[in-house]
Design a protein around this motif. Structure first.
Motif, PDB file in Angstrom:
ATOM      1  N   LYS A  37       0.929  -1.199  -0.162  1.00 40.09           N
ATOM      2  CA  LYS A  37       0.041   0.082  -0.016  1.00 40.09           C
ATOM      3  C   LYS A  37       0.914   1.199   0.114  1.00 40.09           C
ATOM      4  CE  LYS A  37      -4.075  -2.025   2.633  1.00 40.09           C
ATOM      5  NZ  LYS A  37      -4.768  -1.554   1.646  1.00 40.09           N
ATOM      6  N   LEU A  38       1.864   1.178   0.342  1.00 40.81           N
ATOM      7  CA  LEU A  38       3.166   2.170   0.585  1.00 40.81           C
ATOM      8  C   LEU A  38       3.726   2.633  -0.665  1.00 40.81           C
ATOM      9  CD1 LEU A  38       4.391   1.429   3.867  1.00 40.81           C
ATOM     10  CD2 LEU A  38       2.679   3.212   3.719  1.00 40.81           C
ATOM     11  N   PRO A  39       3.934   3.895  -0.971  1.00 39.55           N
ATOM     12  CA  PRO A  39       4.796   4.318  -2.223  1.00 39.55           C
ATOM     13  C   PRO A  39       6.001   3.873  -2.208  1.00 39.55           C
ATOM     14  CG  PRO A  39       3.993   6.436  -1.106  1.00 39.55           C
ATOM     15  CD  PRO A  39       3.420   5.198  -0.369  1.00 39.55           C
ATOM     16  N   ALA A  40       6.603   3.100  -2.886  1.00 38.20           N
ATOM     17  CA  ALA A  40       8.037   2.620  -2.879  1.00 38.20           C
ATOM     18  C   ALA A  40       9.081   3.451  -3.046  1.00 38.20           C
ATOM     19  CB  ALA A  40       8.273   1.673  -4.138  1.00 38.20           C
ATOM     20  N   GLU A  41       8.953   4.927  -3.215  1.00 42.36           N
ATOM     21  CA  GLU A  41       9.766   5.700  -3.312  1.00 42.36           C
ATOM     22  C   GLU A  41       9.930   6.534  -2.031  1.00 42.36           C
ATOM     23  OE1 GLU A  41       6.127   7.856  -4.858  1.00 42.36           O
ATOM     24  OE2 GLU A  41       7.235   5.881  -5.000  1.00 42.36           O
ATOM     25  N   GLN A  42       9.249   6.042  -1.004  1.00 35.90           N
ATOM     26  CA  GLN A  42       9.022   6.874   0.201  1.00 35.90           C
ATOM     27  C   GLN A  42       9.264   6.109   1.251  1.00 35.90           C
ATOM     28  OE1 GLN A  42       5.567   9.431   0.928  1.00 35.90           O
ATOM     29  NE2 GLN A  42       5.113   9.397  -1.168  1.00 35.90           N
ATOM     30  N   PHE A  43       9.228   4.590   1.036  1.00 30.83           N
ATOM     31  CA  PHE A  43       9.394   3.735   2.310  1.00 30.83           C
ATOM     32  C   PHE A  43       9.997   2.614   1.979  1.00 30.83           C
ATOM     33  CE2 PHE A  43       5.370   5.921   3.046  1.00 30.83           C
ATOM     34  CZ  PHE A  43       5.287   6.265   4.236  1.00 30.83           C
ATOM     35  N   LEU A  44      10.809   2.196   2.735  1.00 30.42           N
ATOM     36  CA  LEU A  44      11.963   0.947   2.683  1.00 30.42           C
ATOM     37  C   LEU A  44      11.779  -0.052   4.028  1.00 30.42           C
ATOM     38  CD1 LEU A  44      14.506   0.055   1.240  1.00 30.42           C
ATOM     39  CD2 LEU A  44      15.833   1.702   2.730  1.00 30.42           C
ATOM     40  N   ARG A  45      11.687  -1.215   3.784  1.00 36.08           N
ATOM     41  CA  ARG A  45      11.595  -2.351   4.644  1.00 36.08           C
ATOM     42  C   ARG A  45      13.295  -2.500   5.028  1.00 36.08           C
ATOM     43  NH1 ARG A  45       8.186  -7.697   5.165  1.00 36.08           N
ATOM     44  NH2 ARG A  45       8.643  -7.831   7.317  1.00 36.08           N
ATOM     45  N   VAL A  46      13.763  -2.425   6.150  1.00 34.02           N
ATOM     46  CA  VAL A  46      15.054  -2.190   6.856  1.00 34.02           C
ATOM     47  C   VAL A  46      15.167  -3.419   7.769  1.00 34.02           C
ATOM     48  CG1 VAL A  46      15.157   0.063   6.452  1.00 34.02           C
ATOM     49  CG2 VAL A  46      14.608  -0.738   8.672  1.00 34.02           C
ATOM     50  N   HIS A  47      14.156  -4.086   8.164  1.00 31.33           N
ATOM     51  CA  HIS A  47      14.185  -5.188   9.159  1.00 31.33           C
ATOM     52  C   HIS A  47      12.894  -5.980   8.974  1.00 31.33           C
ATOM     53  CE1 HIS A  47      14.297  -7.336  13.033  1.00 31.33           C
ATOM     54  NE2 HIS A  47      15.526  -6.873  13.234  1.00 31.33           N
ATOM     55  N   ARG A  48      12.875  -7.140   9.481  1.00 29.64           N
ATOM     56  CA  ARG A  48      11.752  -8.119   9.241  1.00 29.64           C
ATOM     57  C   ARG A  48      10.502  -7.474  10.151  1.00 29.64           C
ATOM     58  NH1 ARG A  48      10.746 -12.264  13.102  1.00 29.64           N
ATOM     59  NH2 ARG A  48      12.459 -12.336  14.693  1.00 29.64           N
ATOM     60  N   SER A  49      10.895  -6.629  10.865  1.00 31.88           N
ATOM     61  CA  SER A  49       9.939  -6.077  11.932  1.00 31.88           C
ATOM     62  C   SER A  49       9.721  -4.319  11.606  1.00 31.88           C
ATOM     63  CB  SER A  49      10.414  -6.443  13.458  1.00 31.88           C
ATOM     64  OG  SER A  49      10.243  -7.748  13.736  1.00 31.88           O
ATOM     65  N   PHE A  50      10.386  -3.977  10.829  1.00 30.60           N
ATOM     66  CA  PHE A  50      10.523  -2.463  10.515  1.00 30.60           C
ATOM     67  C   PHE A  50      10.175  -2.004   9.186  1.00 30.60           C
ATOM     68  CE2 PHE A  50      12.199  -2.844  14.910  1.00 30.60           C
ATOM     69  CZ  PHE A  50      11.389  -1.823  15.505  1.00 30.60           C
ATOM     70  N   ILE A  51       9.469  -1.026   8.781  1.00 28.89           N
ATOM     71  CA  ILE A  51       9.295  -0.357   7.778  1.00 28.89           C
ATOM     72  C   ILE A  51       9.811   1.094   8.018  1.00 28.89           C
ATOM     73  CG2 ILE A  51       8.179   0.529   5.615  1.00 28.89           C
ATOM     74  CD1 ILE A  51       6.607  -2.252   5.975  1.00 28.89           C
ATOM     75  N   VAL A  52      10.539   1.863   7.335  1.00 27.97           N
ATOM     76  CA  VAL A  52      10.496   3.218   7.583  1.00 27.97           C
ATOM     77  C   VAL A  52      10.416   3.931   6.510  1.00 27.97           C
ATOM     78  CG1 VAL A  52      12.502   2.802   9.269  1.00 27.97           C
ATOM     79  CG2 VAL A  52      13.134   3.224   6.870  1.00 27.97           C
ATOM     80  N   SER A  53      10.058   5.452   6.910  1.00 24.72           N
ATOM     81  CA  SER A  53       9.849   6.509   5.800  1.00 24.72           C
ATOM     82  C   SER A  53      11.147   6.994   5.544  1.00 24.72           C
ATOM     83  CB  SER A  53       9.025   7.635   6.316  1.00 24.72           C
ATOM     84  OG  SER A  53       9.007   8.676   5.542  1.00 24.72           O
ATOM     85  N   ILE A  54      11.602   6.990   4.390  1.00 26.43           N
ATOM     86  CA  ILE A  54      13.219   7.562   3.933  1.00 26.43           C
ATOM     87  C   ILE A  54      13.557   8.947   4.404  1.00 26.43           C
ATOM     88  CG2 ILE A  54      14.633   7.913   2.126  1.00 26.43           C
ATOM     89  CD1 ILE A  54      13.532   5.393   0.872  1.00 26.43           C
ATOM     90  N   THR A  55      12.036   9.672   4.284  1.00 26.15           N
ATOM     91  CA  THR A  55      12.300  11.220   4.474  1.00 26.15           C
ATOM     92  C   THR A  55      12.313  11.639   5.968  1.00 26.15           C
ATOM     93  OG1 THR A  55       9.965  11.488   4.514  1.00 26.15           O
ATOM     94  CG2 THR A  55      11.161  11.793   2.286  1.00 26.15           C
ATOM     95  N   LYS A  56      12.122  10.445   6.865  1.00 25.63           N
ATOM     96  CA  LYS A  56      12.166  10.989   8.244  1.00 25.63           C
ATOM     97  C   LYS A  56      13.323  10.232   9.083  1.00 25.63           C
ATOM     98  CE  LYS A  56       7.819  12.483   8.452  1.00 25.63           C
ATOM     99  NZ  LYS A  56       7.393  12.172   7.005  1.00 25.63           N
ATOM    100  N   ILE A  57      14.322   9.491   7.985  1.00 22.36           N
ATOM    101  CA  ILE A  57      15.514   9.120   8.842  1.00 22.36           C
ATOM    102  C   ILE A  57      16.535  10.260   9.049  1.00 22.36           C
ATOM    103  CG2 ILE A  57      17.764   7.832   8.183  1.00 22.36           C
ATOM    104  CD1 ILE A  57      16.250   6.117   6.552  1.00 22.36           C
ATOM    105  N   GLU A  58      16.726  10.307  10.323  1.00 25.31           N
ATOM    106  CA  GLU A  58      17.838  11.237  10.921  1.00 25.31           C
ATOM    107  C   GLU A  58      19.301  11.130  10.649  1.00 25.31           C
ATOM    108  OE1 GLU A  58      16.496  12.344  14.704  1.00 25.31           O
ATOM    109  OE2 GLU A  58      14.544  12.516  14.090  1.00 25.31           O
ATOM    110  N   THR A  59      19.705   9.800  11.116  1.00 24.94           N
ATOM    111  CA  THR A  59      21.104   9.400  11.001  1.00 24.94           C
ATOM    112  C   THR A  59      20.931   7.848  10.869  1.00 24.94           C
ATOM    113  OG1 THR A  59      21.313   9.097  13.467  1.00 24.94           O
ATOM    114  CG2 THR A  59      22.103  11.264  12.470  1.00 24.94           C
ATOM    115  N   ILE A  60      22.058   7.396  10.205  1.00 25.74           N
ATOM    116  CA  ILE A  60      22.493   5.870  10.227  1.00 25.74           C
ATOM    117  C   ILE A  60      23.836   5.638  10.596  1.00 25.74           C
ATOM    118  CG2 ILE A  60      22.479   3.922   8.610  1.00 25.74           C
ATOM    119  CD1 ILE A  60      20.810   5.229   6.636  1.00 25.74           C
ATOM    120  N   GLU A  61      23.705   4.746  11.855  1.00 23.06           N
ATOM    121  CA  GLU A  61      25.230   4.334  12.295  1.00 23.06           C
ATOM    122  C   GLU A  61      25.432   3.220  12.805  1.00 23.06           C
ATOM    123  OE1 GLU A  61      28.488   6.598  15.445  1.00 23.06           O
ATOM    124  OE2 GLU A  61      26.337   7.194  15.357  1.00 23.06           O
ATOM    125  N   ARG A  62      26.288   2.341  12.286  1.00 25.21           N
ATOM    126  CA  ARG A  62      26.561   1.090  13.146  1.00 25.21           C
ATOM    127  C   ARG A  62      25.249   0.219  13.245  1.00 25.21           C
ATOM    128  NH1 ARG A  62      31.193   0.434  15.218  1.00 25.21           N
ATOM    129  NH2 ARG A  62      32.843   2.115  15.515  1.00 25.21           N
TER     130      ARG A  62
END
Length: 238
Positions: free
Chosen positions: A186-211
């Motif tokens: 249901k989510l637009p592919a350009e905006q959302f990304l599955r990063v874990h079997r338990s999490f989908i994130v909004s790419i535009t809401k990501i603040e930092t990525i580390e380790r």
């Protein structure tokens, strides 16, 4: 589908061992044996592979330096006789780290990780194609006895719990019985990304990525091993 392998090592015996191991695994296919990093770079400029077995200590250009030059590297399994490079392997997101002399069972354990990654990517691709037609408008979700309107721009992330899924916005936590796979469609592919079997994130809401973790609104979200390459590829193009 066979997994295409590139082996890079300046030791002839090491190349022969890896060649024999690949031949013994029916799901692997040897693409090329390279005795120098520059030879590997030249091959990769014209060909694609699923995994690189990469020696670390080589004259001229080390395996780690070669890996740092690749813009979108495939899965990498580092091979070395020196255990002190394990931290470097972790920081460069290597799938595994093999100490020479490499026993065949240990080799199989490493390539099975790659096999899982390749299978996960193959499963994700059709889902991404289906999602390209997702509407830019809101979606309506059944939550208990209510049907709730949710604007895509309000979603921070989505988390799968034991018996339900939570859609997290700045103002609300909306519980639903829909599966992660159904929500992803249901989510637009350009905006959302599955990063874990338990999490989908909004790419535009990501603040930092580390380790191996993503930070969104003071919430740390883990990046699953099988999703790591997909995350790296998507974030590079943002």
């Amino acid at each position: 589908m066979k997994i295409r392998c590139l082996v890079v090592d300046d030791e002839r015996l090491a190349l022969e061992v890896m060649e024999s191991y690949i031949e013994r695994a029916p799901f692997l296919q040897l693409a090329k044996l390279c005795s120098t990093p520059l030879e590997a770079l030249d091959f990769l400029s014209r060909n694609t592979v699923d995994v690189i077995f990469l020696d670390i200590e080589m004259p001229g250009l080390t395996g780690l330096q070669l890996l740092q030059t690749l813009k979108a590297p495939p899965a990498v399994i580092l091979t070395t006789a020196y255990p002190q490079f394990a931290v470097d392997a972790f920081e460069l997101n290597a799938v595994d780290y093999l100490l020479k002399p490499i026993p065949f069972p240990r080799f199989l354990t490493a390539v099975q990780k790659v096999q899982s990654l390749v299978s996960a990517k193959a499963a994700v691709s059709p889902a991404l194609e289906n999602r390209t037609n997702a509407s830019a408008g809101p979606m309506f979700i059944k939550s208990g006895t209510k049907t709730v309107r949710i604007d895509f721009t309000d979603i921070l992330f989505i988390e799968a719990r034991k018996d339900h899924v939570l859609i997290i916005t700045k103002q609300h936590k909306i519980a639903t019985q829909l599966s992660m796979a159904t929500l992803l469609e249901k989510l637009p592919a350009e905006q959302f990304l599955r990063v874990h079997r338990s999490f989908i994130v909004s790419i535009t809401k990501i603040e930092t990525i580390e380790r191996g973790r993503i930070l969104i609104e003071k919430t740390e979200i883990p990046i699953g091993e099988f999703y790591r390459d997909g995350v790296n590829e998507r974030i590079r193009f943002q």
